[in-house]
Write a protein that holds these residues in place. Structure first.
Motif, PDB file in Angstrom:
ATOM      1  N   THR A   7       0.857  -1.183   0.000  1.00  0.00           N
ATOM      2  CA  THR A   7       0.000   0.000   0.000  1.00  0.00           C
ATOM      3  C   THR A   7       0.898   1.239   0.000  1.00  0.00           C
ATOM      4  O   THR A   7       1.965   1.242   0.612  1.00  0.00           O
ATOM      5  CB  THR A   7      -0.924   0.026   1.227  1.00  0.00           C
ATOM      6  N   GLY A   8       0.463   2.263  -0.710  1.00  0.00           N
ATOM      7  CA  GLY A   8       1.337   3.422  -0.860  1.00  0.00           C
ATOM      8  C   GLY A   8       2.532   3.124  -1.755  1.00  0.00           C
ATOM      9  O   GLY A   8       3.597   3.723  -1.619  1.00  0.00           O
ATOM     10  N   GLY A   9       2.336   2.220  -2.693  1.00  0.00           N
ATOM     11  CA  GLY A   9       3.448   1.714  -3.487  1.00  0.00           C
ATOM     12  C   GLY A   9       3.964   2.647  -4.560  1.00  0.00           C
ATOM     13  O   GLY A   9       4.999   2.365  -5.158  1.00  0.00           O
ATOM     14  N   SER A  10       3.276   3.755  -4.828  1.00  0.00           N
ATOM     15  CA  SER A  10       3.831   4.729  -5.756  1.00  0.00           C
ATOM     16  C   SER A  10       4.457   5.919  -5.030  1.00  0.00           C
ATOM     17  O   SER A  10       4.861   6.887  -5.653  1.00  0.00           O
ATOM     18  CB  SER A  10       2.768   5.227  -6.750  1.00  0.00           C
ATOM     19  N   GLY A  11       4.527   5.823  -3.707  1.00  0.00           N
ATOM     20  CA  GLY A  11       5.237   6.821  -2.927  1.00  0.00           C
ATOM     21  C   GLY A  11       6.741   6.642  -3.046  1.00  0.00           C
ATOM     22  O   GLY A  11       7.227   5.712  -3.693  1.00  0.00           O
ATOM     23  N   PHE A  12       7.481   7.526  -2.406  1.00  0.00           N
ATOM     24  CA  PHE A  12       8.935   7.515  -2.507  1.00  0.00           C
ATOM     25  C   PHE A  12       9.521   6.209  -1.972  1.00  0.00           C
ATOM     26  O   PHE A  12      10.205   5.462  -2.695  1.00  0.00           O
ATOM     27  CB  PHE A  12       9.490   8.715  -1.745  1.00  0.00           C
ATOM     28  N   ILE A  13       9.238   5.884  -0.724  1.00  0.00           N
ATOM     29  CA  ILE A  13       9.750   4.640  -0.142  1.00  0.00           C
ATOM     30  C   ILE A  13       9.019   3.443  -0.727  1.00  0.00           C
ATOM     31  O   ILE A  13       9.619   2.414  -1.035  1.00  0.00           O
ATOM     32  CB  ILE A  13       9.633   4.672   1.392  1.00  0.00           C
ATOM     33  N   GLY A  14       7.699   3.571  -0.900  1.00  0.00           N
ATOM     34  CA  GLY A  14       6.915   2.455  -1.416  1.00  0.00           C
ATOM     35  C   GLY A  14       7.378   1.975  -2.775  1.00  0.00           C
ATOM     36  O   GLY A  14       7.508   0.770  -3.011  1.00  0.00           O
TER      37      GLY A  14
END
Length: 325
Positions: A7-14
């Protein structure tokens, strides 16, 4: 290999974690609404993942995303210090509802492995530096909107640990400490310093640049390059113990004033630091004790001197992507 939801996989860390999991041979599904993430971060692996667009606060959607997975890595949250102050209700809404939905979906879909991205913000003012994982978690003032983020992460940790005891086979928590790198977002100190210097340099072609700080710049942070962060998460996933909590970061502590000077030096300018008012609720020092994860084999390899230049260069080259006021 496992089927893993991020989840949040298009974020920086994700997005960095998604790429690492794919390289490790796993099948990866991403859930993100791209409100904070960016599809460009997953461009190189877009054909190798399944992407579900949607809001972590939608329980039916989360259940659909979790269905058929072996493991969930939960990173969806509203990050960025600007948002802690400007939209604390959104930070908590996404954080708490998201954690509830992920736990409920894992239980209903029979997923027994759950990894949570927490934060160094859970400590607020650490009682000792370096700070280990046993330091008390704290919300010193519930009326200060800054603590919406740290408070949301504390709630998430409490939930995942206490549900984890009864309903999960393996629960892991990692607490990142000031992760940075190219395309990390625009609401953090390194991007903001970089873009402010770019603007000042355009206005003042010669001479020292007047550079305003929040407070006097004596506050310290320990910046961890995203490559080191992901290395630590992968070590934790391989060797971490059930209900284990692990710091991921570096022990290289630097003042904010020195950080500003380093950014300026990289672009060939000198600055005159101008102290300003300190934000309410800011932390004077932050540096993690990483010995616990170190015993499992984690060792950061990218010092700030090596990782900062490429980060600054990225923001100077992509200034047009910055959100407009």
């Amino acid at each position: 290999m496992s089927s893993i939801l991020v989840t949040g996989g298009s974020g920086f860390i994700g997005s960095a974690l998604v790429i690492a999991l794919l390289k490790d041979g796993h099948s990866v599904r991403v859930l993100d609404d791209n409100s904070r993430g960016a599809p460009r971060r997953l461009k190189e692996v877009a054909k190798d993942i399944e992407f579900i667009a949607g809001d972590i606060r939608d329980p039916a959607l989360v259940a659909r995303a979790v269905r058929g997975m072996d493991e969930v890595n939960h990173l969806a949250f509203v990050n960025g210090t600007e948002f802690f102050y400007s939209a604390p209700e959104l930070v908590l809404d996404v954080g708490v509802k998201g954690m509830v939905n992920v736990i409920d979906a894992c239980r209903s879909e029979g997923v027994g492995s759950l990894v949570l991205a927490s934060s160094s913000e859970v400590y607020q003012t650490p009682p000792q530096i370096p700070t280990d994982e046993h330091a008390p978690l704290l919300v010193p003032d519930p009326t200060n909107p800054r603590y919406s983020y740290g408070g949301g992460k504390i709630i998430s940790e409490l939930m995942i640990i206490n549900y984890g005891r009864k309903f999960f086979d393996r629960v892991l928590i990692f607490r990142p400490h000031n992760v940075y790198g190219p395309d990390m977002g625009f609401e953090h100190v390194i991007p903001q310093f970089s873009l402010r210097l770019k603007g000042l340099a355009a206005k003042h072609p010669a001479g020292k640049l007047p550079f305003e700080l929040q407070s006097d710049g004596s506050q310290t942070r320990s910046f961890c390059h995203v490559d080191d962060l992901i290395s630590g998460v992968m070590v934790m996933r391989a060797k971490g113990e059930h209900l284990g909590i692990y710091h991921v970061g570096t022990t290289e502590e630097i003042t904010i004033a020195d950080l500003a000077r380093r950014v300026a030096a990289h672009v060939g300018r000198e600055i005159e630091l101008i102290p300003g008012p300190a934000p309410q609720g800011g932390t004077e020092r932050r540096c993690p004790d990483i010995a616990k994860l170190g015993k499992l084999g984690y060792s950061p390899l990218v010092p700030l001197a090596a990782g900062l230049p490429a980060t600054v260069d990225w923001y100077w080259a992509h200034a047009e992507l910055a959100p407009r006021a």
